[in-house]
Design an enzyme around this catalytic site. Structure first.
Site, PDB file in Angstrom:
ATOM      1  N   TYR A 441       1.028  -4.424   2.812  1.00 26.22           N
ATOM      2  CA  TYR A 441       1.473  -4.862   4.195  1.00 26.22           C
ATOM      3  C   TYR A 441       1.467  -6.214   4.595  1.00 26.22           C
ATOM      4  CZ  TYR A 441       3.071  -0.111   5.557  1.00 26.22           C
ATOM      5  OH  TYR A 441       3.460   1.121   6.172  1.00 26.22           O
ATOM      6  N   GLU A 442       2.537  -6.840   5.267  1.00 24.81           N
ATOM      7  CA  GLU A 442       2.600  -7.963   6.054  1.00 24.81           C
ATOM      8  C   GLU A 442       1.978  -9.319   5.276  1.00 24.81           C
ATOM      9  OE1 GLU A 442       4.205  -7.933   8.531  1.00 24.81           O
ATOM     10  OE2 GLU A 442       3.886  -5.751   8.684  1.00 24.81           O
ATOM     11  N   GLY A 443       2.501  -9.158   3.830  1.00 19.68           N
ATOM     12  CA  GLY A 443       1.845 -10.162   3.042  1.00 19.68           C
ATOM     13  C   GLY A 443       0.457  -9.482   2.265  1.00 19.68           C
ATOM     14  N   GLN A 448      -2.059 -13.643   1.308  1.00 22.13           N
ATOM     15  CA  GLN A 448      -3.028 -14.236   2.717  1.00 22.13           C
ATOM     16  C   GLN A 448      -4.089 -14.991   1.996  1.00 22.13           C
ATOM     17  OE1 GLN A 448      -2.508 -12.905   5.610  1.00 22.13           O
ATOM     18  NE2 GLN A 448      -0.965 -11.638   5.028  1.00 22.13           N
TER      19      GLN A 448
END
Length: 600
Positions: A441-443, A448
């Site tokens: 999720y979200e990268g 990250q």
């Protein structure tokens, strides 16, 4: 299924004793009168009651029943809708929103702590209202007054929910490749056409309307990320007063068949000239969307924390009851046929690892939330800037490290159960399946890691990193005369220096070969995560030592905190040297094999 219990005592420790929330929030004008320890505890207790008695009992059945699609409509598992109605009734949807539009104006820190309990008790359910917070923040920050009155008030009230629609089948983390189009209509709206995939809570039966925040391209927009705009696209069209009209041309054509979080509808959404409204400037949609994405990244970090906590709770309860063999140093429970497995060092190692990750993750997630509140509420410009820069550095660390450690904790939970952990009835395998998505999720962890090393550290020439190492140095200097803390301070100082040294060496290598950054970034993030945890565990040890010195009655809690800090430093922190060695080896072994030589 693990019987979730809200970890209120440790939550209160982090909020009131480590972060000194009441004292520090008195410095923020927005919260001087309205935010107290009593208020925090009241909300936490109400949320705990809701999570334990409403959400946890429907967690496993939600996983087993899943969501069902029929003629473009999604039905959620039994009990999900009534739980959402209760959640709205309790006022949790409006916690942090602007009072001008019906919100309570409370800090992000309170919402994050409640979010931990929601995710721990029922991860799939928690995602429905969780996505709404990002939609609210995006409209609050970038919407026009008309858009706020039209869409925001109902989102805050919980009557409507929200999503973010980024991903397309050919464009995952590289949003510059998206193809969804936005064509201007004569009335000032836009016709949005395209397909979005992996849209969490994209269609459901919990709320009367869903507000999609959608990335799309205007005609003749520049290529890449510079040509992306952001739009509000409701499931049902609404008039200027926010009254529901006809169905918009947004259709859920499929729900994904997933490894976990079966109770949440992950949708394929088709937009067929759906009516949408530009939010923010043209071609600046990605900048506006980062308001949503950064909120979601902290939320995903909390999901990792929740996975560590619930897997620890399940494993601990089982380890105290399951009998197997005798302790190597002699029977500890001679009246029983065998000893509980919690006496065995191998089992205790797994339990202590879960405990260290859970409690360390809680400290980091809540610290981030506190800095979000400082950025948004402080009248001290310098403090706002420092907090903003600290958030920039720590958010990718928290998102990746807490989700990776959450997955490790979930694995340990199954392992403690042995063969029973692999069986559905015990619920431990569900935690593994649910938690696995968090590192994507979200990268992803890899995205990250690149963000941390390339953008937040090297691109700023170490400025953001120096803020964090400065905090560590300040803590060391303030406590250098405390002999009880010396074991932590010496190691912390050593790691701080190593962190800076490693960073300088990477920068030198990267000037000769940019591939060095990608080759070492994941190890760099893990190294960074362990050092940040070391800083937080040293701070927690300091609080525990002070409380014990003061003769507080709750000695077992503080002794356990010290024992966990000791375990983290002695058994988990040495992992930094493995990552340091991998970083030192550089890119050669990673990049040596020719692409054509890859085979199976």
């Amino acid at each position: 299924m693990p019987l979730y219990q809200a970890p209120l005592r440790d939550m209160q420790f982090v909020l009131h004793e480590l972060l000194q929330t009441e004292q520090n929030y008195q410095k923020l004008p927005k919260y001087q009168e309205a935010f107290s320890r009593e208020l925090i505890d009241q909300y936490l207790e109400a949320a705990a009651d809701f999570c334990v008695n409403e959400l946890a009992p429907i967690n496993q059945q939600g996983d087993q029943q899943g969501c069902h699609l029929s003629q473009g409509m999604v039905s959620t598992p039994q009990g999900f809708k009534s739980a959402y109605e209760k959640y709205v009734e309790l006022g949790f949807t409006s916690l942090t929103a602007d009072p001008e539009y019906g919100g309570q104006g409370l800090p992000t820190l309170l919402r994050i702590s409640i979010s931990e309990m929601l995710c721990g008790s029922n991860w799939a359910w928690a995602m429905y209202p969780g996505l709404s917070h990002g939609a609210m923040r995006t409209i609050e920050h970038h919407g026009t007054e008309q858009q706020k009155h039209r869409f925001l008030t109902k989102l805050i009230a919980g009557v409507w929910t929200g999503t973010m629609c980024l991903t397309e089948s050919h464009a995952g983390s590289d949003l510059g490749l998206i193809r969804t189009k936005a064509v201007p209509n004569p009335d000032g709206s836009y016709a949005i056409t395209g397909e979005k995939i992996f849209i969490s809570a994209g269609e459901h039966d919990l709320a009367e309307n869903i507000i999609h925040i959608v990335l799309a391209r205007l005609p003749d927009a520049p290529t890449g990320t510079k040509g992306i705009s952001l739009f509000i696209v409701p499931k049902f069209n609404v008039d200027d007063q926010g009254n529901i009209q006809n169905r918009n041309n947004v259709l859920c054509s499929a729900i994904e068949h997933k490894m976990g979080i079966h109770g949440n509808a992950t949708c394929v959404l088709n937009f067929d000239a759906a009516k949408g409204y530009l939010i923010g400037p043209e071609n600046r949609g990605l900048n506006c969307m980062f308001t949503f994405m950064n909120t979601a990244r902290i939320g995903t970090a909390v999901q990792g924390l929740a996975a560590s906590e619930i897997s620890f709770q399940g494993a601990l309860a089982y380890a105290k009851e399951r009998l197997a063999m005798r302790s190597l140093s002699g029977a500890k429970y001679p009246q029983k046929n065998a000893d509980p497995i919690i006496v065995h060092p191998a089992v205790r190692t797994m339990l202590m690892t879960q405990k260290a990750f859970s409690e360390g993750g809680r400290a980091l997630a809540y610290l981030l939330a506190q800095h979000v509140d400082i950025v948004e509420s402080s009248d001290d410009v310098e403090q706002r800037q420092k907090s903003d820069e600290l958030l920039a550095l720590l958010t990718p660390i928290a998102k990746a490290f807490l989700t990776e450690t959450g997955n490790e904790s979930a694995k340990h939970g199954v392992q403690v159960f042995g063969g029973h952990g692999f069986i559905v009835e015990h619920g431990m395998e569900q935690i593994v399946r649910d938690a696995r998505i968090s590192t994507l999720y979200e990268g992803t962890t890899e995205i990250q890691s690149l963000d941390l090393l390339a953008r937040k550290v090297l691109k700023t020439e170490g400025k953001l990193l120096n803020h964090m190492t400065g905090l560590i140095q300040e803590f060391i200097e303030q406590n250098q005369s405390d002999q009880a803390l010396s074991v932590y301070l010496e190691k912390l100082d050593e790691l701080k220096q190593q962190w800076l040294s490693i960073t300088r060496k990477i920068a030198e290598k990267a000037r000769q070969n940019p591939e060095e950054i990608g080759a070492v970034s994941v190890d760099y993030l893990f190294f960074s995560g362990y050092v940040v945890f070391a800083y937080l565990w040293a701070r927690m040890a300091k609080v525990a030592l002070e409380k014990l010195s003061d003769g507080v009655p709750d000695t077992k809690f503080y002794q356990a905190k010290l024992s966990t800090a000791k375990f983290f430093y002695q058994k988990l922190l040495p992992r930094t040297q493995m990552h340091a060695a991998a970083i030192a080896s550089g890119a050669e072994a990673v990049m040596e094999l020719d692409e054509d030589a890859f085979s199976f």
